[in-house]
Enzyme design. Structure first.
Site, PDB file in Angstrom:
ATOM      1  CE  LYS A 159      -4.619   0.750   2.459  1.00 30.75           C
ATOM      2  NZ  LYS A 159      -5.168   0.519   1.222  1.00 30.75           N
TER       3      LYS A 159
HETATM    4  C1  PLP Z   1      -6.328  -0.810  -4.799  1.00 29.95           C
HETATM    5  C2  PLP Z   1      -7.281  -1.170  -3.170  1.00 29.95           C
HETATM    6  N1  PLP Z   1      -7.521  -2.793  -3.043  1.00 29.95           N
HETATM    7  C3  PLP Z   1      -7.982  -2.884  -2.270  1.00 29.95           C
HETATM    8  C4  PLP Z   1      -8.398  -2.530  -1.182  1.00 29.95           C
HETATM    9  C5  PLP Z   1      -9.553  -3.386  -0.074  1.00 29.95           C
HETATM   10  O1  PLP Z   1      -7.838  -3.467   1.275  1.00 29.95           O
HETATM   11  P1  PLP Z   1      -8.613  -3.966   2.367  1.00 29.95           P
HETATM   12  O2  PLP Z   1      -9.469  -4.907   2.370  1.00 29.95           O
HETATM   13  O3  PLP Z   1      -7.525  -3.924   3.460  1.00 29.95           O
HETATM   14  O4  PLP Z   1      -9.351  -2.437   3.036  1.00 29.95           O
HETATM   15  C6  PLP Z   1      -7.923  -1.396  -0.307  1.00 29.95           C
HETATM   16  C7  PLP Z   1      -8.316  -0.930   0.497  1.00 29.95           C
HETATM   17  O5  PLP Z   1      -7.586  -1.087   1.423  1.00 29.95           O
HETATM   18  C8  PLP Z   1      -7.013  -0.881  -2.126  1.00 29.95           C
HETATM   19  O6  PLP Z   1      -6.973   0.566  -2.066  1.00 29.95           O
END
Ligand code: PLP
Length: 326
Positions: A159
């Site tokens: 991230k």
């Molecule tokens: C690009 C992306 N994909 C998927 C997700 C979903 O991830 P999570 O369930 O950990 O929030 C997020 C959010 O964090 C994201 O930014």
């Protein structure tokens, strides 16, 4: 901006008023996206606020740091405790939590490692990310013209701030065309993910979701939903899907910390199934919202209740500073 000036931000080891948590314009991350972050929710329960999947989020933050060669000056337990401290200090019943680790001032070189490492934890109240009705009525989405990064061009498991320019293109394009969200394909043309959500497709009683090799973020909510589907006895396949799948699906839903579990009612103006939340999505939502609200037993230990003392112990501690094996 949802962060009130009088709220407290944890900044490099101590709580300060939000107005004082500022960075110099020479900060490396501002220019080159050299930051990593998390998005976490704390839910209101009868025992006070509970952070959802705290160890999993801390683990991913550390993974992102490792990918960016950032030496985090705090242990996983230290970060988890700081998150709990910030939620407590702001008196939230429920909130969104944004830890961010970034390169501050120190260099304008593209090798960021001479820049200082800074850490902040920001909390603020946040309702339904995709709109108030989205959870029940579903949302209208489009397949984005933007592709997720090709293999070898980015690190989708991280991230990482700079990687989110693609998500911004996806989100802006969707908004400009009157959609709530865009679903991007990967470089090969297989379904990848939304700008900030993972994607699930239901057809003939089987749930399909793209594999990690499809340039997706390994969503924490995705992991939770896979576990819930296992509990419910619903067959799941992690596999590549062409975009056709979205048009012939019985149900489509998005998952994410912000979006939680949100049904999709149309893709590119093609109605999904009956055009409203389907039975599998409803079952997953019932479990998800039941557990996060404390109405159903927290049988997987996903909630860290923070009024009762320290946050839950952080699993995956092998990534703690000085504990690396290789
Ligand atoms: C690009 C992306 N994909 C998927 C997700 C979903 O991830 P999570 O369930 O950990 O929030 C997020 C959010 O964090 C994201 O930014």
């Amino acid at each position: 901006m949802p962060v009130a000036g009088q709220s407290q931000i944890w900044f490099n080891g101590r709580l300060v008023p939000a107005a004082e948590a500022v960075v110099p314009v020479t900060s490396h991350a501002l220019h080159y996206g050299s930051s990593v972050f998390e998005g976490i929710r704390a839910y209101a329960t009868e025992q006070g606020p509970a952070v959802f999947c705290l160890p999993e989020h801390v683990r991913r933050l550390l993974d992102s740091c490792r990918m960016m060669r950032i030496e985090l000056p705090y242990s996983p337990v230290g970060i988890a405790d700081a998150i709990a401290e910030t939620v407590r200090a702001n008196g939230h019943d429920s909130c969104y939590i944004r830890p961010v680790v970034f390169r501050g001032p120190g260099t304008f070189s593209l090798d960021p490692r001479k820049a200082a490492v800074e850490v902040a934890i920001i909390t603020f109240p946040w309702g339904r990310y995709l709109g108030q009705d989205a959870i029940e009525q579903g949302v209208d989405v489009m397949v984005s013209s933007w592709r997720r990064a090709a293999p070898g061009t980015a690190l989708p498991m991280g991230k990482i701030g700079g990687q989110y320019v693609t998500s911004q293109f996806i989100a802006m394009e969707a908004a400009d065309h009157g959609f709530v969200e865009g679903i991007a394909l990967d470089a090969q043309g297989f379904i990848s993910e939304g700008s900030g959500e993972n994607v699930f497709v239901v057809r003939n009683g089987v749930v399909h979701t793209p594999p990690l090799s499809g340039a997706i973020l390994p969503g924490v909510t995705r992991g939770v939903v896979l576990t819930l589907l296992g509990d419910l006895g619903v067959p799941v396949r992690e596999e590549q899907m062409l975009r056709d799948f979205l048009y012939v699906a019985d149900e489509v839903f998005l998952t994410g910390t912000a979006a939680e579990v949100t049904p999709v009612r149309s893709v590119d103006r093609v109605q999904v199934g009956a055009g409203r939340r389907g039975p599998v999505t409803a079952q997953v939502q019932e479990q998800f919202f039941g557990i996060t609200a404390g109405r159903l037993p927290d049988r997987h230990g996903w909630l860290s209740h923070i009024r009762t003392g320290a946050a839950a112990p952080v699993r995956g501690g092998a990534h703690a500073k000085g504990e690396r094996s290789g």
